[in-house]
Design a protein around this motif. Structure first.
Motif, PDB file in Angstrom:
ATOM      1  N   SER A   9       0.812  -1.223   0.000  1.00 16.06           N
ATOM      2  CA  SER A   9       0.000   0.000   0.000  1.00 16.06           C
ATOM      3  C   SER A   9       0.843   1.271   0.000  1.00 16.06           C
ATOM      4  N   GLY A  10       2.108   1.150   0.385  1.00 20.41           N
ATOM      5  CA  GLY A  10       2.954   2.325   0.505  1.00 20.41           C
ATOM      6  C   GLY A  10       2.585   3.200   1.692  1.00 20.41           C
ATOM      7  N   ARG A  11       1.888   2.611   2.683  1.00 22.00           N
ATOM      8  CA  ARG A  11       1.445   3.365   3.849  1.00 22.00           C
ATOM      9  C   ARG A  11       1.939   2.696   5.127  1.00 22.00           C
ATOM     10  N   LYS A  12       1.926   3.443   6.234  1.00 18.87           N
ATOM     11  CA  LYS A  12       2.322   2.908   7.537  1.00 18.87           C
ATOM     12  C   LYS A  12       1.076   2.747   8.398  1.00 18.87           C
ATOM     13  N   ALA A  13       1.002   1.614   9.098  1.00 23.99           N
ATOM     14  CA  ALA A  13      -0.158   1.336   9.946  1.00 23.99           C
ATOM     15  C   ALA A  13      -0.064   2.081  11.276  1.00 23.99           C
ATOM     16  N   THR A  14      -1.220   2.454  11.802  1.00 22.75           N
ATOM     17  CA  THR A  14      -1.324   2.927  13.186  1.00 22.75           C
ATOM     18  C   THR A  14      -1.488   1.698  14.064  1.00 22.75           C
ATOM     19  N   VAL A  15      -0.582   1.522  15.027  1.00 18.41           N
ATOM     20  CA  VAL A  15      -0.581   0.317  15.863  1.00 18.41           C
ATOM     21  C   VAL A  15      -1.389   0.573  17.140  1.00 18.41           C
ATOM     22  N   ILE A  16      -2.291  -0.344  17.441  1.00 16.94           N
ATOM     23  CA  ILE A  16      -3.170  -0.208  18.602  1.00 16.94           C
ATOM     24  C   ILE A  16      -2.565  -0.864  19.840  1.00 16.94           C
ATOM     25  N   GLY A  17      -2.029  -2.074  19.695  1.00 17.09           N
ATOM     26  CA  GLY A  17      -1.509  -2.821  20.837  1.00 17.09           C
ATOM     27  C   GLY A  17      -0.124  -2.371  21.254  1.00 17.09           C
ATOM     28  N   LYS A  18       0.459  -3.100  22.204  1.00 13.98           N
ATOM     29  CA  LYS A  18       1.821  -2.797  22.657  1.00 13.98           C
ATOM     30  C   LYS A  18       2.778  -2.814  21.467  1.00 13.98           C
ATOM     31  N   PRO A  19       3.722  -1.879  21.387  1.00 17.25           N
ATOM     32  CA  PRO A  19       4.130  -0.921  22.422  1.00 17.25           C
ATOM     33  C   PRO A  19       3.444   0.440  22.363  1.00 17.25           C
ATOM     34  N   SER A  20       2.349   0.552  21.599  1.00 16.37           N
ATOM     35  CA  SER A  20       1.627   1.815  21.528  1.00 16.37           C
ATOM     36  C   SER A  20       1.059   2.198  22.899  1.00 16.37           C
ATOM     37  N   ARG A  21       0.944   3.492  23.160  1.00 14.73           N
ATOM     38  CA  ARG A  21       0.398   3.983  24.427  1.00 14.73           C
ATOM     39  C   ARG A  21      -1.112   3.757  24.535  1.00 14.73           C
ATOM     40  N   PHE A  22      -1.778   3.449  23.414  1.00 21.39           N
ATOM     41  CA  PHE A  22      -3.231   3.444  23.444  1.00 21.39           C
ATOM     42  C   PHE A  22      -3.791   2.435  24.433  1.00 21.39           C
ATOM     43  N   MET A  23      -3.151   1.284  24.586  1.00 22.53           N
ATOM     44  CA  MET A  23      -3.637   0.296  25.559  1.00 22.53           C
ATOM     45  C   MET A  23      -3.663   0.885  26.972  1.00 22.53           C
ATOM     46  N   PHE A  24      -2.626   1.649  27.308  1.00 22.83           N
ATOM     47  CA  PHE A  24      -2.585   2.262  28.631  1.00 22.83           C
ATOM     48  C   PHE A  24      -3.664   3.331  28.766  1.00 22.83           C
ATOM     49  N   GLU A  25      -3.940   4.042  27.679  1.00 25.10           N
ATOM     50  CA  GLU A  25      -5.013   5.033  27.694  1.00 25.10           C
ATOM     51  C   GLU A  25      -6.367   4.358  27.914  1.00 25.10           C
ATOM     52  N   CYS A  26      -6.555   3.165  27.346  1.00 26.22           N
ATOM     53  CA  CYS A  26      -7.782   2.404  27.574  1.00 26.22           C
ATOM     54  C   CYS A  26      -7.931   2.051  29.054  1.00 26.22           C
ATOM     55  N   ILE A  27      -6.827   1.595  29.651  1.00 20.17           N
ATOM     56  CA  ILE A  27      -6.851   1.242  31.073  1.00 20.17           C
ATOM     57  C   ILE A  27      -7.168   2.472  31.922  1.00 20.17           C
ATOM     58  N   SER A  28      -6.511   3.583  31.618  1.00 22.52           N
ATOM     59  CA  SER A  28      -6.712   4.811  32.385  1.00 22.52           C
ATOM     60  C   SER A  28      -8.149   5.315  32.280  1.00 22.52           C
ATOM     61  N   SER A  29      -8.783   5.057  31.133  1.00 23.13           N
ATOM     62  CA  SER A  29     -10.158   5.525  30.948  1.00 23.13           C
ATOM     63  C   SER A  29     -11.170   4.654  31.682  1.00 23.13           C
ATOM     64  N   GLN A  30     -10.788   3.415  32.012  1.00 24.16           N
ATOM     65  CA  GLN A  30     -11.738   2.487  32.631  1.00 24.16           C
ATOM     66  C   GLN A  30     -11.470   2.225  34.117  1.00 24.16           C
ATOM     67  N   PHE A  31     -10.319   2.682  34.613  1.00 23.15           N
ATOM     68  CA  PHE A  31     -10.014   2.552  36.037  1.00 23.15           C
ATOM     69  C   PHE A  31      -9.660   3.929  36.591  1.00 23.15           C
ATOM     70  N   GLU A  32     -10.103   4.215  37.801  1.00 23.16           N
ATOM     71  CA  GLU A  32      -9.783   5.499  38.422  1.00 23.16           C
ATOM     72  C   GLU A  32      -8.411   5.449  39.081  1.00 23.16           C
ATOM     73  N   GLY A  33      -7.755   6.598  39.115  1.00 20.51           N
ATOM     74  CA  GLY A  33      -6.509   6.744  39.868  1.00 20.51           C
ATOM     75  C   GLY A  33      -5.319   6.010  39.310  1.00 20.51           C
ATOM     76  N   VAL A  34      -5.240   5.888  37.971  1.00 21.76           N
ATOM     77  CA  VAL A  34      -4.097   5.206  37.363  1.00 21.76           C
ATOM     78  C   VAL A  34      -2.939   6.198  37.270  1.00 21.76           C
ATOM     79  N   ASP A  35      -1.954   6.023  38.134  1.00 23.69           N
ATOM     80  CA  ASP A  35      -0.761   6.873  38.160  1.00 23.69           C
ATOM     81  C   ASP A  35       0.410   6.056  37.614  1.00 23.69           C
ATOM     82  N   PRO A  36       1.030   6.485  36.508  1.00 25.63           N
ATOM     83  CA  PRO A  36       2.144   5.701  35.956  1.00 25.63           C
ATOM     84  C   PRO A  36       3.221   5.359  36.974  1.00 25.63           C
ATOM     85  N   ALA A  37       3.471   6.256  37.922  1.00 26.63           N
ATOM     86  CA  ALA A  37       4.501   6.010  38.935  1.00 26.63           C
ATOM     87  C   ALA A  37       4.118   4.872  39.873  1.00 26.63           C
ATOM     88  N   LYS A  38       2.828   4.537  39.911  1.00 26.68           N
ATOM     89  CA  LYS A  38       2.344   3.485  40.806  1.00 26.68           C
ATOM     90  C   LYS A  38       2.029   2.199  40.043  1.00 26.68           C
TER      91      LYS A  38
END
Length: 312
Positions: free
Chosen positions: A210-239
């Motif tokens: 296709s001559g195009r680059k895919a947008t990756v949803i799973g790891k190592p993309s940040r989107f999985m972590f954004e999904c977790i943060s949206s569904q659980f309260e108080g998600v602090d990366p440091a914790k």
């Protein structure tokens, strides 16, 4: 300067207990960390059940898109992980469905180059997928193309055909058609030293055609972590602590999301691989380096035994 970067700390006993006490969320990969196929890693179920019962928020982040979340729940239960609930499971197929439904708010159909489980996860989320009748005589020269295809999603596909690849390439000629990949894992280990090509190998083929680059949803993309943060309260990366077996996906995912990372040696990557990245002159390689290394998730068991002794 090579060797200046610190990482790969082998951790056990009191250090491991102290690390657990400092974390609220434990993110776990599945294949290679908790099980191999239908065999649980020794002690893994006890560790996961103990983490949950000790009040830790445990979530599972897997690039494996070959089963819907409901079937993951059944597998966890079957292998002795008795306390795992549906809402704790974040697979690349589930997160792809969330991305299409909630982020881009897809208005047309999705052409899925993947297995039936991926398609079913999208349909569960109300994302319309192209449905095609099988025609063994069809070729790219004479087959119909579906109307209103607004996205192509690539995942693991053990029934991959040249015709699927050709159709996906045609859809992607439209610059407004999204190009998504569940993950870019290149391969997966099988018994007897054999390997199974992963979603990344199919994505690479479609990127070339296709001559195009895919947008990756799973790891190592940040989107999985954004999904977790949206569904659980108080998600602090440091914790949070990310535990996985693959440097190029699990450890990089943790680094991208600013999480502490831990490599278990029961899967793909080994200590020497991590040390090579640690000692590399290329600073970009340092994102693959785990903060901590354990032989197995079972190394957590003494920490819980000590807690039980102290509470008695």
């Amino acid at each position: 300067m090579a060797g200046a970067f610190k990482g790969c700390q082998k951790i056990r006993g009191p250090q491991l207990r102290n690390l657990l006490e400092a974390k609220d969320f434990i993110l776990l990969d599945c294949d290679g960390v908790l099980w191999h196929g239908e065999k649980a890693v020794t002690g893994a179920a006890t560790v996961v059940n103990s983490l949950i019962r000790n009040g830790k928020k445990v979530v599972f982040v897997t690039n494996n898109c070959t089963r819907p979340r409901e079937k993951y729940v059944h597998k966890f239960s079957r292998l002795g992980f008795t306390d795992v609930m549906l809402e704790q499971i974040f697979s690349s197929s589930y997160c792809s469905a969330l991305y299409l439904r909630d982020v881009v708010k897809i208005s047309g159909q999705v052409f899925v180059m993947g297995c039936e489980a991926l398609r079913s996860e999208l349909q569960e989320a109300g994302v319309p997928c192209v449905v095609e009748a099988e025609d063994p005589d069809a070729t790219i020269y004479n087959c119909p193309l579906a109307p209103d295809v607004k996205a192509v999603l690539v995942g693991h596909d053990d029934k991959m055909t040249f015709l699927k690849l050709a159709k996906a390439s045609c859809y992607l000629r439209d610059p407004d058609c999204l190009f998504l990949a569940t993950d870019i894992d290149p391969w997966h280990p099988l018994s007897g030293g054999r390997i199974l090509p992963g979603s990344g190998s199919l994505t690479a083929a479609l990127e070339v055609s296709s001559g195009r680059k895919a947008t990756v949803i799973g790891k190592p993309s940040r989107f999985m972590f954004e999904c977790i943060s949206s569904q659980f309260e108080g998600v602090d990366p440091a914790k949070c602590l990310m535990i996985g077996d693959r440097l190029e996906t699990d450890m990089l995912f943790g680094a991208n999301c600013r999480l502490d990372t831990m490599l278990t040696l029961t899967g793909v990557s080994q200590t020497k691989d991590a040390e090579e990245y640690r000692d590399s002159e290329l600073t970009t390689n340092h994102s693959f380096v785990p903060d901590y290394i354990v032989d197995s998730i079972a190394d957590f068991l003494p920490a819980f035994e000590e807690q039980d002794e102290q509470s008695n």
